[in-house]
Design a protein around this motif. Sequence first.
Motif, short mmCIF file in Angstrom:
data_model
loop_
_atom_site.label_atom_id
_atom_site.label_comp_id
_atom_site.label_asym_id
_atom_site.label_seq_id
_atom_site.Cartn_x
_atom_site.Cartn_y
_atom_site.Cartn_z
N GLU A 35 -20.56 6.07 -14.01
CA GLU A 35 -21.85 6.46 -13.46
C GLU A 35 -22.23 7.87 -13.91
OE1 GLU A 35 -24.22 5.06 -11.29
OE2 GLU A 35 -23.18 3.16 -11.62
N ALA A 36 -21.23 8.73 -14.03
CA ALA A 36 -21.48 10.12 -14.43
C ALA A 36 -21.67 10.25 -15.94
CB ALA A 36 -20.32 11.00 -13.97
N GLY A 37 -21.65 9.14 -16.66
CA GLY A 37 -21.92 9.19 -18.10
C GLY A 37 -20.68 9.26 -18.97
N PHE A 38 -19.49 9.06 -18.39
CA PHE A 38 -18.25 9.15 -19.16
C PHE A 38 -17.83 7.76 -19.62
CE2 PHE A 38 -16.75 13.54 -18.72
CZ PHE A 38 -17.72 14.02 -17.85
N SER A 39 -17.33 7.67 -20.86
CA SER A 39 -16.86 6.39 -21.41
C SER A 39 -15.34 6.38 -21.46
CB SER A 39 -17.42 6.17 -22.82
OG SER A 39 -18.79 5.85 -22.74
N GLU A 40 -14.79 5.18 -21.33
CA GLU A 40 -13.34 5.05 -21.25
C GLU A 40 -12.72 4.82 -22.62
OE1 GLU A 40 -11.95 1.63 -19.12
OE2 GLU A 40 -9.97 2.50 -18.79
N ILE A 41 -11.73 5.61 -22.96
CA ILE A 41 -11.00 5.39 -24.21
C ILE A 41 -9.55 5.01 -23.90
CG2 ILE A 41 -12.42 6.93 -25.62
CD1 ILE A 41 -10.16 9.04 -25.37
N PHE A 42 -8.94 4.31 -24.85
CA PHE A 42 -7.49 4.04 -24.81
C PHE A 42 -6.94 4.72 -26.05
CE2 PHE A 42 -7.16 -0.44 -22.62
CZ PHE A 42 -7.82 0.04 -21.52
N ALA A 49 -27.33 8.87 -19.68
CA ALA A 49 -27.09 7.43 -19.52
C ALA A 49 -25.68 7.18 -19.00
CB ALA A 49 -27.27 6.74 -20.87
N LYS A 50 -25.47 5.97 -18.42
CA LYS A 50 -24.14 5.62 -17.93
C LYS A 50 -23.18 5.50 -19.10
CE LYS A 50 -25.51 2.84 -13.99
NZ LYS A 50 -25.31 1.60 -13.24
N GLY A 51 -21.90 5.66 -18.81
CA GLY A 51 -20.87 5.51 -19.83
C GLY A 51 -20.48 4.05 -19.98
N HIS A 52 -19.45 3.81 -20.76
CA HIS A 52 -18.99 2.45 -21.02
C HIS A 52 -17.52 2.33 -20.68
CE1 HIS A 52 -22.61 1.46 -23.47
NE2 HIS A 52 -22.64 2.77 -23.53
N LEU A 53 -17.14 1.19 -20.11
CA LEU A 53 -15.73 0.94 -19.87
C LEU A 53 -15.13 0.27 -21.10
CD1 LEU A 53 -15.48 -0.18 -16.16
CD2 LEU A 53 -15.30 2.10 -17.17
N HIS A 54 -13.87 0.56 -21.36
CA HIS A 54 -13.19 0.00 -22.52
C HIS A 54 -13.22 -1.53 -22.44
CE1 HIS A 54 -9.95 -0.78 -25.40
NE2 HIS A 54 -10.13 0.46 -25.81
N PRO A 55 -13.46 -2.20 -23.60
CA PRO A 55 -13.53 -3.67 -23.57
C PRO A 55 -12.30 -4.33 -22.96
CG PRO A 55 -13.36 -2.84 -25.83
CD PRO A 55 -13.65 -1.67 -24.95
N TYR A 86 -7.73 1.52 -6.94
CA TYR A 86 -8.20 2.91 -6.95
C TYR A 86 -8.57 3.39 -8.34
CZ TYR A 86 -6.97 3.08 -2.04
OH TYR A 86 -6.92 2.84 -0.69
N THR A 87 -7.84 2.98 -9.35
CA THR A 87 -8.22 3.41 -10.70
C THR A 87 -9.56 2.77 -11.08
OG1 THR A 87 -6.89 1.65 -11.71
CG2 THR A 87 -5.90 3.85 -11.60
N ASP A 88 -9.81 1.59 -10.54
CA ASP A 88 -11.08 0.94 -10.78
C ASP A 88 -12.24 1.75 -10.19
OD1 ASP A 88 -12.83 -1.98 -10.18
OD2 ASP A 88 -11.82 -1.51 -12.07
N LYS A 89 -12.03 2.26 -8.99
CA LYS A 89 -13.04 3.10 -8.35
C LYS A 89 -13.27 4.37 -9.18
CE LYS A 89 -13.04 2.33 -3.37
NZ LYS A 89 -14.31 2.37 -2.94
N ILE A 90 -12.20 4.94 -9.66
CA ILE A 90 -12.30 6.13 -10.50
C ILE A 90 -13.12 5.81 -11.75
CG2 ILE A 90 -10.98 7.70 -11.99
CD1 ILE A 90 -8.72 7.57 -9.91
N ARG A 91 -12.82 4.69 -12.36
CA ARG A 91 -13.54 4.29 -13.58
C ARG A 91 -15.04 4.16 -13.32
NH1 ARG A 91 -8.79 1.00 -14.42
NH2 ARG A 91 -7.78 1.61 -16.38
N GLU A 92 -15.38 3.52 -12.23
CA GLU A 92 -16.79 3.30 -11.90
C GLU A 92 -17.50 4.63 -11.67
OE1 GLU A 92 -18.94 0.82 -12.04
OE2 GLU A 92 -17.31 -0.34 -12.93
N THR A 93 -16.86 5.54 -10.96
CA THR A 93 -17.49 6.84 -10.69
C THR A 93 -17.72 7.59 -11.99
OG1 THR A 93 -16.22 6.90 -8.64
CG2 THR A 93 -17.31 8.95 -9.32
N LEU A 94 -16.71 7.59 -12.84
CA LEU A 94 -16.84 8.32 -14.10
C LEU A 94 -17.89 7.66 -14.99
CD1 LEU A 94 -13.07 9.17 -14.73
CD2 LEU A 94 -14.91 10.75 -14.11
#
Lengths: 238, 634
Positions: free
Chosen positions: B397-404, A3-9, B387-395
Amino acid sequence: MHAKGHLHPITQIIRDMVRIFGELGFSYAEGPELESVYYNFDALNFPKDHPARDMQDTFYIKGMPDSVMRTHTSPVQIRHMETHKPPIRIIIPGKVFRNEATDMTHEAQFYQLEGLMVEEGVSLAHLKGTLHYFFEKFFKGSVEVRFRPSFFPFVEPGVEVDLRVNTPDAPEKLRGRWIEIMGAGMVHPNVLKAGGVDPQKYSGFAFGMGIDRLAMLYFGTDDIRLFYNGDLRFVNQF
Amino acid sequence: MKISYAWLQEYFEQKLPAPEAISEALTFHAFEIENVERAGDDSVIDVKVTPNRGHDALSHRGIAKEISAILNFPLAKDPLREKAELTPPSKELTVAIENPQLCRRYSAAIIKGVAVKQSPVWLQRRLEALGQRPINNIVDATNFVMFNLGEPLHAFDMAHLAEKKGKRAIFIRNAAEEETIETLEGVVRVLTPTTLLIADGNDSKPLGIAGIKGGRAAEISEKTHNIIIEAANFSGVSIRKSAKALVLRTDASARFEHELSPELTPHALREVVTLILKIAGGGLEGYVDVYPQPQEERRVTMTLSHANKILGFSLSGSDVEDIFVRLGFSYEKSGEEFIVTPPFERLDIEIAEDLIEEVGRIKGYGDLPAVIPEPMAVAEYNKTLYYTDKIRETLREAGFSEIFTSSFREKGFVAMLNAFASDKSHLRKDLKTNMEESLARNIHHVDLLGLSAVRVFEVGLVFPESGEELSLCVGARYHNSKKQKGADDEATAALAAAGETLSVVLSGKAQEGIVEVNLDEVLKKLPAPSHYEPHAETPKIRYQTFSSYPYIVRDIALWASKGSEKDIEAVIKKEAGTLLVRLGLFDVFEKDARTSYAYRLIFQSYEKTLQDSEVEPIMERMGNALKGKGFEVR
């Protein structure tokens, strides 16, 4: 394929902010997290050795007495004015740092959105119009904005901005209540001067809002620390 | 500052509206209110006076003046507008100031023959309403005047000052290195040469730490008959530094820190003398006043059109005049120009914008129009964001979630001088250290999350030896540690894919499933964008708190006819109840005209750790219910 991942809120909220303010011609600007005392305080009209500097708990750096971790994204206002001529419309979302004890509503780092508009004839009415436009689009419905007098060294007049969201699907904590949402005001002439802008010819407004706080109100999260612990039980809900 | 409603009322002849209405008036025209509390017959309003008004509004007179201006109720009396002459001059006291930059004015009064005892009840009540402890009539009188007019005062027992040729002397000087003083609460304090002292001018003995706290040496006691009362003015910066160094902040130092007007001292002194004569008896011997550089009157000019332009109102000249009159600002009007002479206590009125704020706030922002700025095109599109936005979208799509994660760690190249917590003592030098912790923590929850592996990324600033840098870190981890090489491959593949979107090469050596690259160099070479990619709006998600208690995993598989998912799931959910936090179908296959469905169930409580013994009966009931519906449980 998984499944697709999630972007931070917070990334998602910042995107919305860039989009909505972009409709009013605001550009995205950025600056360093490790900032100079000059840009963080002096150029923003904080008097040296005065209780006004106590309003923010600051991280000072060992071996670098002229540096601090930026306590707000306002320093970028000065940096931007130095290199751009009016008309200026910018928003500055970024990480800021406060040296205080951590709890459910306080973290040592959080995200802030600063806004700046400098042109001929800018007034508090434009500030109100801009903020109302943003919140109406952000909450997708009926909102109200009101001002109360306040004090920040970098604006004069200074105001606190209260928000009331009246949409039927607004979170319980928010719906129909006035909440303090940000500080704002007309850019102090000393700050315009520090940015190389002539205060006789131009005026400007500035505002600063906590993005984490807005996210917590919007999504109904209750603990600011959840934004920074890298836990997918949190992030994957968004 | 705590303000007593009854005390405030004494400033007015007309009856004030209820405390809540006073609170609202101040909130919308002056200061935020912390709370309003009833205190016997009185109410106490806790006013959050902003740092720019500490010099005039940390007093009942100051708040009364605000109420007067906001509600347009004239003050019955204004002590700061009355004449305050310090006569007759004293024949028994001389005062000298070593550094007039640090002490701008020293006024004193001598009263002889007082009787020190308990204050009258009315005075005790006034002080108690503010949370102050009554001490004796002399000290209480000085505190009363401080809370009334905002000028700190101090009283000394004259007998404890050394006499020389029939006179006493006070010398305001800097302390000597390691000079000590025992302050009123019985603490001996060691001073430095930057501390300002009130000292005996004849024998050099310290009498008090200027602007902060009095000394025991000349403390007022029941034996006191003759007193010296001080009303002085000190440099706010100096007092602030000393109070901080001594770790001693008082009601007095808090006021001096804000820079008071030296013009206050005679008003405060005359008021306290009148009060003391009334409640302690005695007679005034005389005054001393050393005031080398009197405060100059300021004149600030403002035009009506400038005010309207800044505020966004269309006020008339008489609207503005009305406001200045209410505030007690004297002015000259010439066409649309106002030349204002602010009263001495309003040190914050320096430039036109300060006057414009006065006009705006007294008028109130209630009917401020909302004007949307003239349309303008976005001037710049930001490279980093694009560009970081493009990176985020690609990742993503590949199933990766963004953490802070936190910018702070216990180790790094940049150290904090004053970190509150030890784990926030340095800035992070990379993202991978935090990433490792995130992977290790999240791997325990893959079942709960319905994931086959943990896949995360972070984009953020790091602080290696070379300075502030933008970094991208990608991480993957499987439950089964034997598959670690797979995780390394996934992370590097995802990173490469992100690079492809930017038409650049992003690569690095993966370790423990983590790979990190610097983005600054890459971004430098990329062209500036001409627009941002459109995004879907953030959905209105309502967050669900998750439990921190361990969860229990159960699998159930059964044979059924094709397309039975909805029915099966309905039965499972009904039998499992609220303890079921996740239901996931993880395997489906067909054999001999039947379909096999395999579900993974996650049970978790918000209140405690679930035991197997609590889950078994649920699974049994569920099995029976499914059988009852004609499904064959395996």
